[in-house]
Motif scaffolding. Structure first.
Motif, PDB file in Angstrom:
ATOM      1  N   GLY A   1      -2.321   8.650  -3.120  1.00  0.00           N
ATOM      2  CA  GLY A   1      -1.430   9.788  -2.905  1.00  0.00           C
ATOM      3  C   GLY A   1      -1.323  10.192  -1.444  1.00  0.00           C
ATOM      4  N   TRP A   2      -1.528   9.242  -0.541  1.00  0.00           N
ATOM      5  CA  TRP A   2      -1.530   9.536   0.889  1.00  0.00           C
ATOM      6  C   TRP A   2      -0.148   9.400   1.524  1.00  0.00           C
ATOM      7  CZ3 TRP A   2      -6.420   6.470   2.920  1.00  0.00           C
ATOM      8  CH2 TRP A   2      -7.575   7.066   2.392  1.00  0.00           C
ATOM      9  N   PHE A   3       0.787   8.708   0.881  1.00  0.00           N
ATOM     10  CA  PHE A   3       2.073   8.418   1.491  1.00  0.00           C
ATOM     11  C   PHE A   3       3.221   8.998   0.660  1.00  0.00           C
ATOM     12  CE2 PHE A   3      -0.809   4.676   2.009  1.00  0.00           C
ATOM     13  CZ  PHE A   3      -1.175   4.917   3.327  1.00  0.00           C
ATOM     14  N   GLU A   4       4.279   9.368   1.332  1.00  0.00           N
ATOM     15  CA  GLU A   4       5.456   9.841   0.612  1.00  0.00           C
ATOM     16  C   GLU A   4       6.707   9.214   1.220  1.00  0.00           C
ATOM     17  OE1 GLU A   4       5.094  14.051   0.870  1.00  0.00           O
ATOM     18  OE2 GLU A   4       5.972  14.194   2.864  1.00  0.00           O
ATOM     19  N   LYS A   5       7.650   8.905   0.349  1.00  0.00           N
ATOM     20  CA  LYS A   5       8.861   8.208   0.769  1.00  0.00           C
ATOM     21  C   LYS A   5       9.828   9.181   1.437  1.00  0.00           C
ATOM     22  CE  LYS A   5      10.445   5.095  -2.007  1.00  0.00           C
ATOM     23  NZ  LYS A   5      11.125   4.419  -3.159  1.00  0.00           N
ATOM     24  N   VAL A   6      10.312   8.801   2.605  1.00  0.00           N
ATOM     25  CA  VAL A   6      11.324   9.574   3.319  1.00  0.00           C
ATOM     26  C   VAL A   6      12.707   9.099   2.871  1.00  0.00           C
ATOM     27  CG1 VAL A   6      12.288  10.155   5.582  1.00  0.00           C
ATOM     28  CG2 VAL A   6       9.805   9.913   5.287  1.00  0.00           C
ATOM     29  N   GLU A   7      12.875   7.794   2.844  1.00  0.00           N
ATOM     30  CA  GLU A   7      14.066   7.138   2.310  1.00  0.00           C
ATOM     31  C   GLU A   7      13.632   5.734   1.926  1.00  0.00           C
ATOM     32  OE1 GLU A   7      16.179   5.491   6.323  1.00  0.00           O
ATOM     33  OE2 GLU A   7      16.461   7.612   5.863  1.00  0.00           O
ATOM     34  N   ARG A   8      14.539   4.956   1.400  1.00  0.00           N
ATOM     35  CA  ARG A   8      14.170   3.634   0.909  1.00  0.00           C
ATOM     36  C   ARG A   8      13.454   2.798   1.980  1.00  0.00           C
ATOM     37  NH1 ARG A   8      18.098  -0.767  -2.172  1.00  0.00           N
ATOM     38  NH2 ARG A   8      16.466  -2.325  -2.541  1.00  0.00           N
ATOM     39  N   GLY A   9      12.222   2.389   1.666  1.00  0.00           N
ATOM     40  CA  GLY A   9      11.442   1.540   2.560  1.00  0.00           C
ATOM     41  C   GLY A   9      10.779   2.260   3.714  1.00  0.00           C
ATOM     42  N   THR A  10      11.006   3.567   3.828  1.00  0.00           N
ATOM     43  CA  THR A  10      10.461   4.341   4.951  1.00  0.00           C
ATOM     44  C   THR A  10       9.535   5.429   4.420  1.00  0.00           C
ATOM     45  OG1 THR A  10      12.497   3.964   6.195  1.00  0.00           O
ATOM     46  CG2 THR A  10      11.042   5.698   6.998  1.00  0.00           C
ATOM     47  N   TYR A  11       8.385   5.589   5.077  1.00  0.00           N
ATOM     48  CA  TYR A  11       7.352   6.497   4.570  1.00  0.00           C
ATOM     49  C   TYR A  11       6.766   7.356   5.685  1.00  0.00           C
ATOM     50  CZ  TYR A  11       7.394   3.590   0.368  1.00  0.00           C
ATOM     51  OH  TYR A  11       7.762   2.916  -0.766  1.00  0.00           O
ATOM     52  N   GLN A  12       6.067   8.395   5.245  1.00  0.00           N
ATOM     53  CA  GLN A  12       5.284   9.226   6.140  1.00  0.00           C
ATOM     54  C   GLN A  12       4.018   9.649   5.405  1.00  0.00           C
ATOM     55  OE1 GLN A  12       7.773  12.615   6.977  1.00  0.00           O
ATOM     56  NE2 GLN A  12       7.485  13.518   4.943  1.00  0.00           N
TER      57      GLN A  12
ATOM     58  N   PHE B   1       0.831  -1.206   0.000  1.00  0.00           N
ATOM     59  CA  PHE B   1       0.000   0.000   0.000  1.00  0.00           C
ATOM     60  C   PHE B   1       0.866   1.255   0.000  1.00  0.00           C
ATOM     61  CE2 PHE B   1      -3.505  -2.515   2.401  1.00  0.00           C
ATOM     62  CZ  PHE B   1      -3.968  -3.040   1.198  1.00  0.00           C
ATOM     63  N   LEU B   2       1.956   1.224   0.758  1.00  0.00           N
ATOM     64  CA  LEU B   2       2.847   2.383   0.841  1.00  0.00           C
ATOM     65  C   LEU B   2       3.537   2.641  -0.494  1.00  0.00           C
ATOM     66  CD1 LEU B   2       4.510   1.690   4.309  1.00  0.00           C
ATOM     67  CD2 LEU B   2       2.810   3.456   3.804  1.00  0.00           C
ATOM     68  N   SER B   3       4.045   1.585  -1.103  1.00  0.00           N
ATOM     69  CA  SER B   3       4.797   1.768  -2.360  1.00  0.00           C
ATOM     70  C   SER B   3       3.879   2.081  -3.535  1.00  0.00           C
ATOM     71  CB  SER B   3       5.625   0.513  -2.661  1.00  0.00           C
ATOM     72  OG  SER B   3       4.785  -0.625  -2.822  1.00  0.00           O
ATOM     73  N   ASP B   4       2.702   1.445  -3.588  1.00  0.00           N
ATOM     74  CA  ASP B   4       1.753   1.735  -4.677  1.00  0.00           C
ATOM     75  C   ASP B   4       1.182   3.140  -4.541  1.00  0.00           C
ATOM     76  OD1 ASP B   4       2.212  -0.771  -5.641  1.00  0.00           O
ATOM     77  OD2 ASP B   4       0.265  -1.608  -5.070  1.00  0.00           O
ATOM     78  N   ASP B   5       0.909   3.552  -3.297  1.00  0.00           N
ATOM     79  CA  ASP B   5       0.399   4.901  -3.000  1.00  0.00           C
ATOM     80  C   ASP B   5      -0.738   5.289  -3.958  1.00  0.00           C
ATOM     81  OD1 ASP B   5       0.204   7.297  -1.663  1.00  0.00           O
ATOM     82  OD2 ASP B   5       1.783   8.270  -2.837  1.00  0.00           O
ATOM     83  N   TYR B   6      -1.727   4.446  -4.031  1.00  0.00           N
ATOM     84  CA  TYR B   6      -2.836   4.620  -4.990  1.00  0.00           C
ATOM     85  C   TYR B   6      -3.578   5.942  -4.788  1.00  0.00           C
ATOM     86  CZ  TYR B   6      -6.995   3.436  -7.714  1.00  0.00           C
ATOM     87  OH  TYR B   6      -8.025   3.436  -8.624  1.00  0.00           O
TER      88      TYR B   6
END
Length: 232
Positions: A198-209, A191-196
């Motif tokens: 537009g709710w999540f953004e990558k901080v660094e590889r594998g890490t989100y906010q 869900f984080l990587s697909d970000d369908y």
């Protein structure tokens, strides 16, 4: 019949009727207007304001998902009133059941004109599994049958994304694996990587906010989902 009747106005009377027969009922599951389930039995009902070829084609297509398919129309619809005998004959030949809803100003009456006849088409197991997966994973009845997908949209997928987004309220930055362990969501990383939405953004590889859009829309969907589930 009240002015400006909508297809979704047929939903609640039929839902009430099926619930009286001990079915669990939900609207708009995999494009089916109404899906009702009791034990292993599945009923699908397609709603339309008028009897037309589109409705019949939709109903026939639903035989890939269930043996028990109905179409439902207002009792006052013109084709049914003018050609009732021919309409009933055609629908029976298609092995479809017919429900009419008499919509009055203060009351609605549901009448099952006839049940589906014996018919054993080959069901599409993949599609039926997808139907049941959406039915079982969706929390509550969050969408009226007959309403457009764009206006509602509280699918099981969105409900799961909401749970992932809510995790960030207590921990602003996280990995999918952390979320998985915390809320038992095996698809959290996807869900984080697909970000369908537009709710999540990558901080660094594998890490989100949460993104700015995510923070805004999460509050809106929390309110909407709570309202829908409470009114189930």
């Amino acid at each position: 019949m009240p002015n400006k009747i909508k297809e979704s106005d047929l939903y609640q009377p039929i839902k009430n009727y099926l619930q009286c027969l001990d079915y669990e009922v939900k609207g708009e599951i995999k494009n089916c207007d109404i899906v009702a389930k009791k034990n292993e039995q599945i009923i699908i009902v397609e709603l339309k304001l008028n009897l037309n070829i589109t409705l019949l084609l939709q109903a026939v297509d639903r035989f890939s998902l269930s043996d028990i398919v109905y179409i439902a129309v207002p009792k006052q619809c013109s084709v049914y009133k003018k050609q009732s005998k021919q309409v009933k004959k055609l629908i029976k030949r298609l092995a479809i059941g017919l429900i009419v809803v008499d919509i009055q100003q203060d009351q609605q009456y549901v009448e099952v004109i006839f049940d589906p006849q014996d018919y054993m088409p080959r069901k599409n197991k993949r599609k039926q599994d997808a139907l049941l997966k959406e039915f079982n994973q969706r929390v509550g009845d969050t969408q009226k049958g007959g309403s457009t997908r764009s206006k509602a949209g509280l699918t099981a997928y969105r409900q799961r994304c909401i749970r992932v987004a809510e995790f960030f309220l207590s921990q602003p930055i996280a990995k999918g694996m952390q979320i998985n362990k915390a809320i038992s969501e095996p698809q959290a990383t996807r869900f984080l990587s697909d970000d369908y939405y537009g709710w999540f953004e990558k901080v660094e590889r594998g890490t989100y906010q949460l993104s700015k859009k995510g923070k805004t829309e999460l509050v809106e969907w929390q309110v909407k989902s709570a309202h829908l589930i409470l009114n189930d």
